[in-house]
Design a protein around this motif. Structure first.
Motif, PDB file in Angstrom:
ATOM      1  N   ALA A  53      75.192  43.697  53.178  1.00 31.87           N
ATOM      2  CA  ALA A  53      74.307  42.770  52.540  1.00 31.87           C
ATOM      3  C   ALA A  53      74.619  42.497  51.216  1.00 31.87           C
ATOM      4  O   ALA A  53      74.763  41.450  50.365  1.00 31.87           O
ATOM      5  CB  ALA A  53      72.968  42.620  52.835  1.00 31.87           C
ATOM      6  N   GLU A  54      74.756  43.637  50.442  1.00 34.64           N
ATOM      7  CA  GLU A  54      74.810  43.678  48.933  1.00 34.64           C
ATOM      8  C   GLU A  54      76.065  43.007  48.553  1.00 34.64           C
ATOM      9  O   GLU A  54      76.240  42.247  47.705  1.00 34.64           O
ATOM     10  CB  GLU A  54      74.732  44.994  48.320  1.00 34.64           C
ATOM     11  CG  GLU A  54      73.402  45.585  48.286  1.00 34.64           C
ATOM     12  CD  GLU A  54      73.283  46.820  49.538  1.00 34.64           C
ATOM     13  OE1 GLU A  54      72.616  47.578  49.620  1.00 34.64           O
ATOM     14  OE2 GLU A  54      74.300  46.430  50.765  1.00 34.64           O
ATOM     15  N   ALA A 103      75.828  39.290  48.996  1.00 30.94           N
ATOM     16  CA  ALA A 103      75.088  38.494  48.166  1.00 30.94           C
ATOM     17  C   ALA A 103      75.855  38.477  46.750  1.00 30.94           C
ATOM     18  O   ALA A 103      75.672  37.575  45.978  1.00 30.94           O
ATOM     19  CB  ALA A 103      73.804  39.281  47.883  1.00 30.94           C
ATOM     20  N   GLU A 104      76.798  39.426  46.378  1.00 31.65           N
ATOM     21  CA  GLU A 104      77.491  39.235  45.098  1.00 31.65           C
ATOM     22  C   GLU A 104      78.472  38.181  45.468  1.00 31.65           C
ATOM     23  O   GLU A 104      78.837  37.400  44.379  1.00 31.65           O
ATOM     24  CB  GLU A 104      77.997  40.604  45.128  1.00 31.65           C
ATOM     25  CG  GLU A 104      78.844  40.739  43.854  1.00 31.65           C
ATOM     26  CD  GLU A 104      79.581  42.084  43.589  1.00 31.65           C
ATOM     27  OE1 GLU A 104      80.376  42.079  42.445  1.00 31.65           O
ATOM     28  OE2 GLU A 104      79.380  42.842  44.311  1.00 31.65           O
ATOM     29  N   PHE A 127      69.352  35.362  53.329  1.00 30.50           N
ATOM     30  CA  PHE A 127      69.405  36.445  54.175  1.00 30.50           C
ATOM     31  C   PHE A 127      67.984  36.379  54.964  1.00 30.50           C
ATOM     32  O   PHE A 127      66.857  36.405  54.572  1.00 30.50           O
ATOM     33  CB  PHE A 127      69.600  37.715  53.683  1.00 30.50           C
ATOM     34  CG  PHE A 127      70.803  37.932  53.088  1.00 30.50           C
ATOM     35  CD1 PHE A 127      71.849  38.616  53.513  1.00 30.50           C
ATOM     36  CD2 PHE A 127      70.996  37.507  51.682  1.00 30.50           C
ATOM     37  CE1 PHE A 127      73.268  38.587  52.872  1.00 30.50           C
ATOM     38  CE2 PHE A 127      72.058  37.711  50.764  1.00 30.50           C
ATOM     39  CZ  PHE A 127      73.134  38.079  51.573  1.00 30.50           C
ATOM     40  N   LEU A 139      67.510  42.504  47.400  1.00 35.31           N
ATOM     41  CA  LEU A 139      67.615  40.973  47.450  1.00 35.31           C
ATOM     42  C   LEU A 139      66.395  40.196  47.214  1.00 35.31           C
ATOM     43  O   LEU A 139      66.851  38.890  46.712  1.00 35.31           O
ATOM     44  CB  LEU A 139      67.797  40.608  49.062  1.00 35.31           C
ATOM     45  CG  LEU A 139      69.428  41.145  49.771  1.00 35.31           C
ATOM     46  CD1 LEU A 139      69.311  40.945  51.056  1.00 35.31           C
ATOM     47  CD2 LEU A 139      70.558  40.914  48.901  1.00 35.31           C
ATOM     48  N   ARG A 193      65.818  36.616  47.883  1.00 36.24           N
ATOM     49  CA  ARG A 193      66.857  35.962  48.632  1.00 36.24           C
ATOM     50  C   ARG A 193      66.647  36.467  50.152  1.00 36.24           C
ATOM     51  O   ARG A 193      67.723  35.830  50.970  1.00 36.24           O
ATOM     52  CB  ARG A 193      68.020  36.229  48.206  1.00 36.24           C
ATOM     53  CG  ARG A 193      68.394  35.885  46.667  1.00 36.24           C
ATOM     54  CD  ARG A 193      69.577  36.449  46.084  1.00 36.24           C
ATOM     55  NE  ARG A 193      70.758  35.912  46.931  1.00 36.24           N
ATOM     56  CZ  ARG A 193      72.126  36.205  46.663  1.00 36.24           C
ATOM     57  NH1 ARG A 193      72.341  37.043  45.616  1.00 36.24           N
ATOM     58  NH2 ARG A 193      73.081  35.678  47.437  1.00 36.24           N
TER      59      ARG A 193
END
Length: 276
Positions: free
Chosen positions: A121-122, A125-126, A133, A207, A210
């Motif tokens: 996920a990180e 997200a980047e 999410f 997050l 988000r």
């Protein structure tokens, strides 16, 4: 090293020629649109926690284009979840594929249900600053009971030692490896649930706004309220269609799990057993 995944890891096989031609066209268009910023939505969680149901609920929405465990995306995501060393080899391909799929979905917004993305996920997200999410959580007893019924999900607990340790996807660590090897399949599935629960907790801090957490129980019992909450999170103009609710699935585990299995699950997850 390429990880061997179970044969039934994906739920569908698209027309690869049609896919190649469709994405090739998008690749050519994006060559002249370097500023394009995709805003995909990712559905995250552990197997048998309700991620499929959330994706099915959202699939009919006119503003969304939904992918559910689509190859090769799902295979790539699963392999990276199991073996983080595969990220150097597969993550660039995954990000390019999401960019192409999102462009192809326009004017709809891409929504992808490859739930092992919880471990990526990180990086997602980047790569996609406008991405969102949806983290899905189901109670441990319902999740474990459903996992034991599902051959493809049960496979991971049966064949765990064919994969690297430590294994974040299964919750196996160097410290718990010997105990894990002695556990029943129910106990091993509970370890996996606990690892994903703690990962969702971690991602809420990473997050922030988000990510929205959807609880399977509340989606079943407070469906309208939860769909409104999800609609607002995704900023959808039109309501999300009401799904068919099979409330009997909430308590099915009480018939499917033995007292011994329930006791082992509680012993494995401790106080987390009461979270859903």
């Amino acid at each position: 090293m390429t990880i061997q995944l179970p044969q039934n890891i994906s739920s569908g096989r698209p027309d690869r020629v049609a896919d190649f031609l469709r994405l090739a066209g998008q690749r050519a268009r994006l060559a002249f649109d370097a500023d394009y910023q995709p805003d995909p939505v990712f559905v995250l969680g552990t197997g048998r926690s309700g991620t499929h149901w959330v994706a099915w609920i959202l699939e009919p929405h006119t503003a969304l284009h939904t992918l559910i465990e689509k190859p090769p995306i799902f295979e790539w995501v699963t392999e990276m979840a199991i073996d983080p060393t595969a990220e150097d080899r597969l993550l660039p391909s995954l990000l390019r594929r999401y960019r192409l799929e999102a462009a192809s979905a326009r004017p709809k917004r891409l929504l992808d249900k490859s739930h092992p993305n919880i471990w990526l996920a990180e990086k997602l997200a980047e790569a996609f600053p406008a991405g969102l999410f949806i983290g899905v959580l189901r109670d441990v007893f319902g999740t474990v009971a459903s996992s034991l019924r599902h051959e493809g999900v049960r496979y991971w607990a049966e064949k765990w030692d064919a994969y690297p340790v430590p294994n974040r996807f299964l919750g196996v660590t160097e410290e718990n490896r010997e105990d894990y090897a002695r556990m029943s399949l129910a106990g091993r599935c509970a370890v996996r649930w606990r690892a994903h629960l703690h990962r969702l907790d971690e991602l809420e801090g990473v997050l922030g706004d988000r990510m929205i957490r959807m609880r399977y129980h509340e989606l079943q019992t407070e469906t309208t309220r939860e769909l409104v909450r999800l609609q607002e999170f995704l900023k959808l103009d039109e309501p999300i269609p009401q799904p068919e609710v099979k409330s009997e699935s909430l308590d099915r585990w009480k018939k499917d799990l033995s007292e011994e299995q329930i006791a082992e699950i509680r012993a494995v997850v401790g106080e987390d057993a009461d979270r859903s």
